[in-house]
Design an enzyme around this catalytic site. Sequence first.
Site, PDB file in Angstrom:
ATOM      1  N   LYS A  42      -4.376  -9.440  -2.667  1.00 26.76           N
ATOM      2  CA  LYS A  42      -3.608  -8.217  -2.911  1.00 26.76           C
ATOM      3  C   LYS A  42      -2.117  -8.446  -2.673  1.00 26.76           C
ATOM      4  O   LYS A  42      -1.277  -7.791  -3.240  1.00 26.76           O
ATOM      5  CB  LYS A  42      -4.104  -7.105  -1.983  1.00 26.76           C
ATOM      6  CG  LYS A  42      -5.497  -6.678  -2.303  1.00 26.76           C
ATOM      7  CD  LYS A  42      -5.947  -5.585  -1.363  1.00 26.76           C
ATOM      8  CE  LYS A  42      -7.446  -5.416  -1.492  1.00 26.76           C
ATOM      9  NZ  LYS A  42      -8.008  -4.540  -0.502  1.00 26.76           N
ATOM     10  N   ARG A  43      -1.846  -9.388  -1.789  1.00 25.33           N
ATOM     11  CA  ARG A  43      -0.452  -9.654  -1.448  1.00 25.33           C
ATOM     12  C   ARG A  43       0.303 -10.183  -2.676  1.00 25.33           C
ATOM     13  O   ARG A  43       1.453  -9.870  -2.913  1.00 25.33           O
ATOM     14  CB  ARG A  43      -0.420 -10.676  -0.313  1.00 25.33           C
ATOM     15  CG  ARG A  43       0.900 -10.881   0.377  1.00 25.33           C
ATOM     16  CD  ARG A  43       0.722 -11.819   1.562  1.00 25.33           C
ATOM     17  NE  ARG A  43      -0.237 -12.893   1.281  1.00 25.33           N
ATOM     18  CZ  ARG A  43       0.049 -14.012   0.654  1.00 25.33           C
ATOM     19  NH1 ARG A  43       1.263 -14.214   0.219  1.00 25.33           N
ATOM     20  NH2 ARG A  43      -0.880 -14.925   0.458  1.00 25.33           N
TER      21      ARG A  43
END
Length: 471
Positions: A245-246
């Site tokens: 997600k980063r």
Amino acid sequence: MTSVITRFPPSPTGALHVGSARTALFSYLFARSKGGKFLLRIEDTDRERSRQEYTDQILEAMRWLGLEWDGDVVYQSKNEAAHRAASERLLKQGSAYRCFCTEEMLEAKRVAMRTQGRPYRYDGTCRNVDPAESERRAAAGEKFVVRVRKPEGGMTYRDLLHGEIKLRGEDLDDIILMKSDGRPLYHLAVVCDDIAAGVTHVIRGDDHLDNTPKQMVVYQALGAPLPEYIHIPLILGSDKKRLSKREGAENVLDYRAAGFQPDAVLNFLALLGWSHPESREILTKAELIGAFSVDRVGTAAAVFDQTKLRFLNGKHIHDRPPADRARMLADFLKTRGETPPDLKDLAAMIEVNGQRGDTLAEIADYIRFLWERPKAYDEAAVAKFLAGKAELIEKIRCEFEALADFEGESIEIFFRDFAERQGVKFKDVGQAIRVMLTGKSVSPPIFQSAAVLGRVETLLRIDAAQSLMKR
Ligand code: GLU
């Protein structure tokens, strides 16, 4: 020849993330490049995990990206009656059967197969229960699920990326179509909906490869021809592991909020697994449609490259005429609750900024000082370029006041001469002016910026900086 129909069927259990958006794009490009149709179906059968807000976000993201779909959005949950009817039809014709095995029995079989190192397949205990007995047991209230009868031999499907895939009989399974509570299961729903919509090509991530044999059995039982498949490889993060997600936004709309352009995002996503025949990198949506073909989709996982996304975004913004960029930036600022200057002024400011910034947010940060006075001054810059220079600053102020021609280039020429006369470095004069006008030591060209600000505003800002120095 039947025309191409593809579909994108997200489950509304989360927002549209980068991976799904790429799948949607490939489906879209394939359909559009063939003059076919691209359908959108919301697979909301998982009542616990599906949320209306996710559906809304997915639709909004699709619209923002410009992945327009044909016809109305289909909600899978609304087709439940058709799924149930299909299961009943299969039961009646003997292509499906009731399975009375209890969960405990099945679990024991699963464990046994696992200990033998075999993948779990239903062993067919109830396959040959006599239809009359099956009816009787069901009528007596015994719990059952409905299973599809897999074909005797194997099956073959065509994947336009991977070629012909042969499945042996033991690769297939009598999968469950209806749960014991009478609710249709996912694979039945997908196949029924795809058949009803006339889907010719199923394009999805290769994380669905395991679903394909299950769904093929349902197609076969329903007597429908198989679609062609395109299983596209996953997107990996820069660490070559599953995209985190980063790195890749969990919600594609986060890119809008960060000042990315939809065409740039599409361009970037297309290049995650596909390449242009002439290796072109900067492509508009129309160019992607014109050039897309499956034979240029790779079979290796694509690696997400944030730097490239930023680069492409910068290109898609800066290559547009100033008036377009002004409109884009004004819209962006409004979505953030800011009041942009009028478009003509904004276009002039953008011209001064040149190619600085890769996102609309960054471009706004570069030029916001042109319509907003500095709220704070960078302390290090003040110490370096203004402290102890009250006399010089006062002279600069007087010169600005007296300048005959308040236009970028002549201001610069003037101050070059001024620096020489004062015996100071031109760079230091420029930096002092920059800090006073912007509050920072980095900005677009400062003399052109002063011209955009105009004489009155320039003088007011110098006054403000002077009073700051006196404090
Ligand atoms: N609803 C599935 C998903 O969101 C789509 C599967 C398919 O394309 O068949 O992954």
